[in-house]
Design a protein around this motif. Structure first.
Motif, PDB file in Angstrom:
ATOM      1  N   UNK A   1       0.808  -1.213   0.000  1.00 22.68           N
ATOM      2  CA  UNK A   1       0.000   0.000   0.000  1.00 22.68           C
ATOM      3  C   UNK A   1       0.844   1.267   0.000  1.00 22.68           C
ATOM      4  N   UNK A   2       1.975   1.191  -0.692  1.00 19.47           N
ATOM      5  CA  UNK A   2       2.856   2.358  -0.771  1.00 19.47           C
ATOM      6  C   UNK A   2       3.226   2.645  -2.228  1.00 19.47           C
ATOM      7  N   UNK A   3       3.546   3.903  -2.490  1.00 15.63           N
ATOM      8  CA  UNK A   3       4.093   4.248  -3.799  1.00 15.63           C
ATOM      9  C   UNK A   3       5.483   3.618  -3.909  1.00 15.63           C
ATOM     10  N   UNK A   4       5.709   2.870  -4.985  1.00 18.79           N
ATOM     11  CA  UNK A   4       6.982   2.193  -5.187  1.00 18.79           C
ATOM     12  C   UNK A   4       7.618   2.703  -6.475  1.00 18.79           C
ATOM     13  N   UNK A   5       8.825   3.220  -6.348  1.00 22.32           N
ATOM     14  CA  UNK A   5       9.569   3.719  -7.503  1.00 22.32           C
ATOM     15  C   UNK A   5      10.969   3.140  -7.501  1.00 22.32           C
ATOM     16  N   UNK A   6      11.660   3.258  -8.619  1.00 19.82           N
ATOM     17  CA  UNK A   6      13.018   2.741  -8.725  1.00 19.82           C
ATOM     18  C   UNK A   6      13.753   3.502  -9.821  1.00 19.82           C
ATOM     19  N   UNK A   7      15.051   3.302  -9.852  1.00 23.12           N
ATOM     20  CA  UNK A   7      15.850   3.744 -10.990  1.00 23.12           C
ATOM     21  C   UNK A   7      17.038   2.803 -11.121  1.00 23.12           C
ATOM     22  N   UNK A   8      17.538   2.664 -12.353  1.00 19.01           N
ATOM     23  CA  UNK A   8      18.677   1.787 -12.619  1.00 19.01           C
ATOM     24  C   UNK A   8      19.505   2.385 -13.753  1.00 19.01           C
TER      25      UNK A   8
ATOM     26  N   UNK B   1      -0.308   7.140  -7.511  1.00 18.99           N
ATOM     27  CA  UNK B   1      -0.441   5.695  -7.274  1.00 18.99           C
ATOM     28  C   UNK B   1       0.223   5.243  -5.982  1.00 18.99           C
ATOM     29  N   UNK B   2      -0.419   4.277  -5.292  1.00 15.31           N
ATOM     30  CA  UNK B   2       0.190   3.677  -4.105  1.00 15.31           C
ATOM     31  C   UNK B   2      -0.018   2.161  -4.034  1.00 15.31           C
ATOM     32  N   UNK B   3      -0.401   1.528  -5.175  1.00 15.11           N
ATOM     33  CA  UNK B   3      -0.639   0.085  -5.093  1.00 15.11           C
ATOM     34  C   UNK B   3      -0.508  -0.660  -6.424  1.00 15.11           C
ATOM     35  N   UNK B   4      -0.535   0.057  -7.548  1.00 14.48           N
ATOM     36  CA  UNK B   4      -0.658  -0.608  -8.841  1.00 14.48           C
ATOM     37  C   UNK B   4       0.666  -0.759  -9.582  1.00 14.48           C
ATOM     38  N   UNK B   5       1.538   0.247  -9.484  1.00  9.48           N
ATOM     39  CA  UNK B   5       2.727   0.279 -10.332  1.00  9.48           C
ATOM     40  C   UNK B   5       4.027   0.233  -9.530  1.00  9.48           C
TER      41      UNK B   5
END
Length: 426
Positions: free
Chosen positions: A254-261, A323-327
């Protein structure tokens, strides 16, 4: 010594006692090759410009005789060693410390790389912002590179060069097997044994066995005194890293999830897309790289004017921000827009670490946004024990460790070791 009375000359122009900027020359009877063609990384210099003359004056690139584009108005300070009947440049992989000055090469000199490296470099430089620019951008953004197949041989005078794939965190990486009439030289490029293409590195090692000289990267031996953070996740391989990313996603429903690479690590991007429990959304330029290199269509957001992407897969940036759950979506800038309470995964993206002045301000931005920072990294370079294994398997007569801050820590139990100085010639 094995090199006594040989006609072959090897000059170590740069990449000595530093990580990056490798430029080495092999010459035989009027023919010569160079590998690689990048620059050293010293952002702390804060250069006023990146003209060739400026880079040379600050020792980020070496003096080279009759190699650079004459239109760049570079004044070579020494008498020419030429004439040279044949000259060529070879690239081991796309990382900037091996490719950044590609466009500064004389246009008449051929440049070779594996076809995957050519494709990736042109994709990364699609907006003319990856490598140093061409003198005349009307000619395109990236100079011509001749694509080669794995294990293809290129003849430059009497120098034979074979390009062989190796495992690295850059798509299309290779090592070089170089043979002159009197010497067999192997150049590892950057390699490892813990990625998705371990067998490629082992095949290179097998083909390099018994070489007169092995020029080997030594990044992992550069930091023997570096303390181990007991709280950091233990990541031994690329798959370990992917497992940790999946775990972070599953642990934060239930959190916004982001990343970078890093964009050159195409296979890691592919695996993130395929293994993530959430739908992955890439920034448009990264989606373009996946499409060009692996023909993978992926959801994306951002400016896609320069790319041929599937418009049906485009996502709205505002939807991602909310968003906090889908992506699981990639963020490359505007970190100050992220949702408070979210999690950001930093996977070998820029800024890379404390040595970059941009790193601490970047961490502060995330902290101010109440975004949890998780660093999940997997080195593109062989571990110390694997470096020793590679050396042991090749059994070189002479070992030359470069691309390292502590090359003296790598031993050769099968013969001699040579520690070159910048500009030295054997």
């Amino acid at each position: 010594m094995v090199l006594k009375d040989k006609k072959t000359k090897i000059t170590f122009h740069s990449g000595i006692l530093t990580i990056g900027g490798t430029v080495i020359e092999v010459e035989y009877d009027g023919a010569r090759i160079f590998f690689d063609f990048g620059t050293e990384f010293k952002p702390e210099l804060n250069l006023k410009d990146e003209r060739l003359q400026t880079l040379i004056e600050h020792r980020l690139v070496p003096h080279l005789d009759s190699v650079y584009d004459s239109r760049l108005n570079y004044n070579y300070p020494h008498e020419s060693q030429g004439p040279f009947k044949d000259t060529a440049v070879f690239l081991s992989h796309v990382h900037l410390d091996h490719t950044r000055m590609v466009n500064y090469l004389d246009p008449s000199i051929p440049m070779y790389a594996l076809k995957e490296t050519k494709l990736l470099l042109e994709s990364l430089n699609a907006n003319n912002d990856f490598i140093l620019p061409l003198y005349d951008v009307s000619e395109g953004f990236t100079r011509d590179i001749i694509p080669c197949n794995n294990k293809e041989h290129i003849k430059v005078g009497e120098i034979d060069v074979e390009l062989l794939r190796v495992d690295h965190d850059a798509y299309g990486a290779c090592g070089l097997l170089i043979k002159t009439p009197d010497l067999f030289v192997a150049y590892t490029g950057d390699l490892r044994l813990h990625g998705f293409d371990r067998n490629d590195s082992l095949e290179f090692v097998n083909q390099a066995k018994g070489a007169d000289i092995v020029i080997i990267e030594g990044v992992s031996i550069s930091f023997p005194e570096r303390p181990v953070d007991p709280s950091a996740p233990k990541i031994e391989s690329e798959q370990d890293l992917l497992d940790h990313i999946v775990q972070v996603v599953n642990d934060n429903p239930d959190k916004q999830l982001t990343f970078n690479c890093y964009p050159a690590n195409v296979k890691r991007m592919k695996e993130i897309v395929e293994q993530s429990p959430r739908q992955v959304v890439m920034e448009a330029s990264f989606a373009h790289i996946l499409k060009e290199c692996l023909d993978i269509d992926v959801a994306y957001y951002g400016n896609d004017d320069a790319y041929q992407l599937n418009k049906k897969l485009k996502k709205d940036y505002n939807e991602l921000i909310a968003d906090d759950h889908k992506y699981l979506w990639q963020v490359v800038d505007k970190f100050e827009n992220l949702k408070g309470g979210g999690v950001y995964i930093h996977s070998d993206a820029t800024p890379l670490g404390d040595f970059d002045p941009a790193y601490q301000p970047f961490l502060e931005t995330l902290k101010n946004q109440d975004v949890e920072f998780i660093r999940l990294a997997c080195s593109g370079h062989a571990k110390v024990e694997d470096l020793n294994k590679i050396v042991d398997l090749i059994e070189a007569k002479v070992l030359v460790p470069i691309h390292s801050l502590r090359p003296e820590l790598l031993e050769n139990p099968h013969g001699k070791r040579y520690l070159p100085e910048r500009g030295s010639t054997i």
